[in-house]
Design a protein around this motif. Structure first.
Motif, mmCIF file in Angstrom:
data_model
loop_
_atom_site.group_PDB
_atom_site.id
_atom_site.type_symbol
_atom_site.label_atom_id
_atom_site.label_comp_id
_atom_site.label_asym_id
_atom_site.label_seq_id
_atom_site.Cartn_x
_atom_site.Cartn_y
_atom_site.Cartn_z
ATOM 1 N N ARG A 1 9.873 60.803 27.165
ATOM 2 C CA ARG A 1 8.577 60.517 26.895
ATOM 3 C C ARG A 1 7.801 59.703 27.883
ATOM 4 O O ARG A 1 6.654 60.176 27.941
ATOM 5 C CB ARG A 1 8.552 60.004 25.531
ATOM 6 C CG ARG A 1 9.048 61.172 24.528
ATOM 7 C CD ARG A 1 9.269 60.466 23.060
ATOM 8 N NE ARG A 1 8.084 59.810 22.493
ATOM 9 C CZ ARG A 1 7.947 59.060 21.896
ATOM 10 N NH1 ARG A 1 8.836 58.538 21.114
ATOM 11 N NH2 ARG A 1 6.711 58.738 21.216
ATOM 12 N N VAL A 2 8.334 58.647 28.207
ATOM 13 C CA VAL A 2 7.684 57.743 29.063
ATOM 14 C C VAL A 2 7.520 58.627 30.452
ATOM 15 O O VAL A 2 6.307 58.233 31.003
ATOM 16 C CB VAL A 2 8.436 56.273 29.342
ATOM 17 C CG1 VAL A 2 8.024 55.559 30.510
ATOM 18 C CG2 VAL A 2 8.698 55.540 27.975
ATOM 19 N N ARG A 3 8.537 59.063 30.902
ATOM 20 C CA ARG A 3 8.492 59.675 32.205
ATOM 21 C C ARG A 3 7.350 60.691 32.272
ATOM 22 O O ARG A 3 6.435 60.968 33.200
ATOM 23 C CB ARG A 3 9.823 60.494 32.601
ATOM 24 C CG ARG A 3 9.777 60.793 33.972
ATOM 25 C CD ARG A 3 11.244 61.514 34.395
ATOM 26 N NE ARG A 3 12.318 60.588 34.013
ATOM 27 C CZ ARG A 3 12.445 59.462 34.718
ATOM 28 N NH1 ARG A 3 11.868 59.343 35.962
ATOM 29 N NH2 ARG A 3 13.684 58.722 34.259
ATOM 30 N N GLN A 4 7.463 61.699 31.117
ATOM 31 C CA GLN A 4 6.501 62.803 31.057
ATOM 32 C C GLN A 4 5.147 62.140 31.030
ATOM 33 O O GLN A 4 4.112 62.882 31.676
ATOM 34 C CB GLN A 4 6.934 63.541 29.818
ATOM 35 C CG GLN A 4 8.004 64.408 29.984
ATOM 36 C CD GLN A 4 8.312 65.203 28.852
ATOM 37 O OE1 GLN A 4 7.713 65.391 27.827
ATOM 38 N NE2 GLN A 4 9.372 66.008 28.808
ATOM 39 N N LEU A 5 4.843 61.189 30.301
ATOM 40 C CA LEU A 5 3.419 60.536 30.109
ATOM 41 C C LEU A 5 3.037 60.085 31.286
ATOM 42 O O LEU A 5 1.651 60.257 32.011
ATOM 43 C CB LEU A 5 3.458 59.565 29.010
ATOM 44 C CG LEU A 5 2.281 58.591 29.148
ATOM 45 C CD1 LEU A 5 0.932 59.260 28.494
ATOM 46 C CD2 LEU A 5 2.264 57.364 28.098
ATOM 47 N N THR A 6 3.817 59.334 32.073
ATOM 48 C CA THR A 6 3.424 58.773 33.386
ATOM 49 C C THR A 6 3.095 59.899 34.265
ATOM 50 O O THR A 6 2.260 59.644 35.130
ATOM 51 C CB THR A 6 4.659 57.788 33.908
ATOM 52 O OG1 THR A 6 5.018 56.935 32.976
ATOM 53 C CG2 THR A 6 4.155 57.065 35.321
ATOM 54 N N GLU A 7 3.996 60.711 34.725
ATOM 55 C CA GLU A 7 3.942 61.987 35.570
ATOM 56 C C GLU A 7 2.518 62.897 35.136
ATOM 57 O O GLU A 7 1.698 63.047 36.274
ATOM 58 C CB GLU A 7 5.023 62.940 35.401
ATOM 59 C CG GLU A 7 6.209 62.330 36.159
ATOM 60 C CD GLU A 7 7.628 63.492 36.099
ATOM 61 O OE1 GLU A 7 7.240 64.475 35.259
ATOM 62 O OE2 GLU A 7 8.597 63.132 36.728
ATOM 63 N N SER B 1 -4.431 62.648 38.710
ATOM 64 C CA SER B 1 -5.348 61.972 39.880
ATOM 65 C C SER B 1 -4.843 62.290 41.187
ATOM 66 O O SER B 1 -5.388 61.698 42.310
ATOM 67 C CB SER B 1 -5.640 60.705 39.689
ATOM 68 O OG SER B 1 -4.317 59.826 39.340
ATOM 69 N N ALA B 2 -3.745 63.092 41.427
ATOM 70 C CA ALA B 2 -2.924 63.053 42.572
ATOM 71 C C ALA B 2 -3.861 64.277 43.564
ATOM 72 O O ALA B 2 -4.238 65.219 42.786
ATOM 73 C CB ALA B 2 -1.497 63.341 42.548
ATOM 74 N N PRO B 3 -3.774 64.033 44.710
ATOM 75 C CA PRO B 3 -4.376 65.249 45.488
ATOM 76 C C PRO B 3 -3.394 66.549 45.378
ATOM 77 O O PRO B 3 -2.247 66.407 45.008
ATOM 78 C CB PRO B 3 -4.534 64.804 46.889
ATOM 79 C CG PRO B 3 -4.098 63.228 46.805
ATOM 80 C CD PRO B 3 -3.379 63.198 45.509
ATOM 81 N N ALA C 1 -1.999 55.002 37.059
ATOM 82 C CA ALA C 1 -0.620 55.597 36.889
ATOM 83 C C ALA C 1 -0.165 55.878 38.370
ATOM 84 O O ALA C 1 0.151 56.877 38.684
ATOM 85 C CB ALA C 1 -0.562 56.834 36.095
ATOM 86 N N TRP C 2 -0.423 54.786 39.119
ATOM 87 C CA TRP C 2 0.123 54.771 40.724
ATOM 88 C C TRP C 2 0.636 53.641 41.026
ATOM 89 O O TRP C 2 0.440 52.511 40.356
ATOM 90 C CB TRP C 2 -1.152 55.207 41.491
ATOM 91 C CG TRP C 2 -1.873 56.482 41.575
ATOM 92 C CD1 TRP C 2 -2.185 57.116 40.522
ATOM 93 C CD2 TRP C 2 -2.117 57.219 42.729
ATOM 94 N NE1 TRP C 2 -2.540 58.491 41.068
ATOM 95 C CE2 TRP C 2 -2.451 58.501 42.403
ATOM 96 C CE3 TRP C 2 -1.715 56.922 44.161
ATOM 97 C CZ2 TRP C 2 -3.004 59.378 43.447
ATOM 98 C CZ3 TRP C 2 -2.095 58.048 44.856
ATOM 99 C CH2 TRP C 2 -2.828 59.173 44.594
ATOM 100 N N GLY C 3 1.753 53.590 42.090
ATOM 101 C CA GLY C 3 2.231 52.480 42.428
ATOM 102 C C GLY C 3 3.194 51.684 41.534
ATOM 103 O O GLY C 3 3.624 52.440 40.434
ATOM 104 N N ALA D 1 0.930 56.280 47.145
ATOM 105 C CA ALA D 1 0.578 55.527 46.230
ATOM 106 C C ALA D 1 1.301 54.146 46.277
ATOM 107 O O ALA D 1 1.087 53.021 45.460
ATOM 108 C CB ALA D 1 1.034 55.987 44.851
ATOM 109 N N ALA D 2 1.941 54.057 47.622
ATOM 110 C CA ALA D 2 2.748 52.931 47.965
ATOM 111 C C ALA D 2 1.823 51.479 48.068
ATOM 112 O O ALA D 2 2.075 50.431 47.865
ATOM 113 C CB ALA D 2 3.484 52.928 48.963
#
Length: 232
Positions: free
Chosen positions: A31-37, A43-45, A79-81, A136-137
């Protein structure tokens, strides 16, 4: 992964005393992974790939047992880096709220330095290449087209294969004090254009004062060649 994310499931199911060697509940991890992704992709290109690495809670925490834990993205948290996802107990004798470290990588094609470049270098096509990197690094926007950067000057040195990010570039001067500039005045539901005289140099992204023909002086943002945006 199990050791890296160890500790939470026992806290949720059995409390602190039994938690020394426990592992994180796989369902909650997912659930954490899905929310973060989902938040990262928003906002990702285009044409990028998102990867999420889940960290571990602070081992010093002593959380009461909880029957239902809700993951969420804290307000203002990107939700980056390297970032954090909130976990709050919504069904337990004691309600608690903690954050879990995560690392979000966003892989995409971007402009990089083809070799080491010193501060002050004026970029040419030969200085630049395209590569797949984790955009995002580090903070700062990247560029997808080398042509956008030709003629720009570096404010900081770059190593070979380093991404050319907005913060490493010197700000451009769009106009000089005394020049006539086009001012776009915008507010809720309207936008008008007018001419004014710049009272200072127009440095990219910085505020500058302008004087209108009426004598009124206002401050706007230098956004391009002899162009100023003034938001009301």
């Amino acid at each position: 992964m199990l050791r890296r994310t160890a500790f939470l499931s026992c806290l949720l199911l059995a409390g602190w005393p039994a938690c020394a060697q426990s592992v994180l509940d796989p369902a909650l991890v997912e659930r954490v992974r899905q929310l973060t992704e989902t938040a990262a992709r928003a906002s990702a290109p285009p044409n990028t790939r998102v990867s999420v690495e889940i960290g571990a809670l602070d081992a010093r925490l002593r959380l009461a047992p909880c029957r239902q834990v809700q993951p969420y993205l804290p307000p203002g948290m990107a939700a980056w880096g390297r970032t954090r996802i909130g976990l709050r107990c919504t069904d337990g004798a004691v309600r608690w709220n903690v954050t879990l470290p995560v690392r979000v990588a966003v892989f995409g094609r971007a402009v990089v330095a083809s070799g080491p470049l010193p501060a002050g270098a004026s970029l040419s096509q030969d200085h630049l290449a395209l590569a797949d990197i984790d955009i995002a690094a580090e903070p700062g926007a990247v560029f997808a087209d080398p042509a956008q950067l030709v003629g720009r000057v570096l404010a900081h040195p770059l190593g070979a294969a380093d991404a050319v990010r907005a913060p490493v570039l010197k700000a451009r001067q769009w106009f000089a004090a005394g020049e006539t500039v086009q001012v776009r005045v915008a507010g809720e539901g309207f936008a008008v254009a007018s001419e004014a005289q710049a009272l200072g140099a127009g440095i990219e992204g910085q505020d500058v004062r302008v004087r209108f023909e009426s004598g009124r002086v206002a401050s706007g943002r230098a956004v391009g060649e002899r162009r100023v945006d003034l938001l009301l």
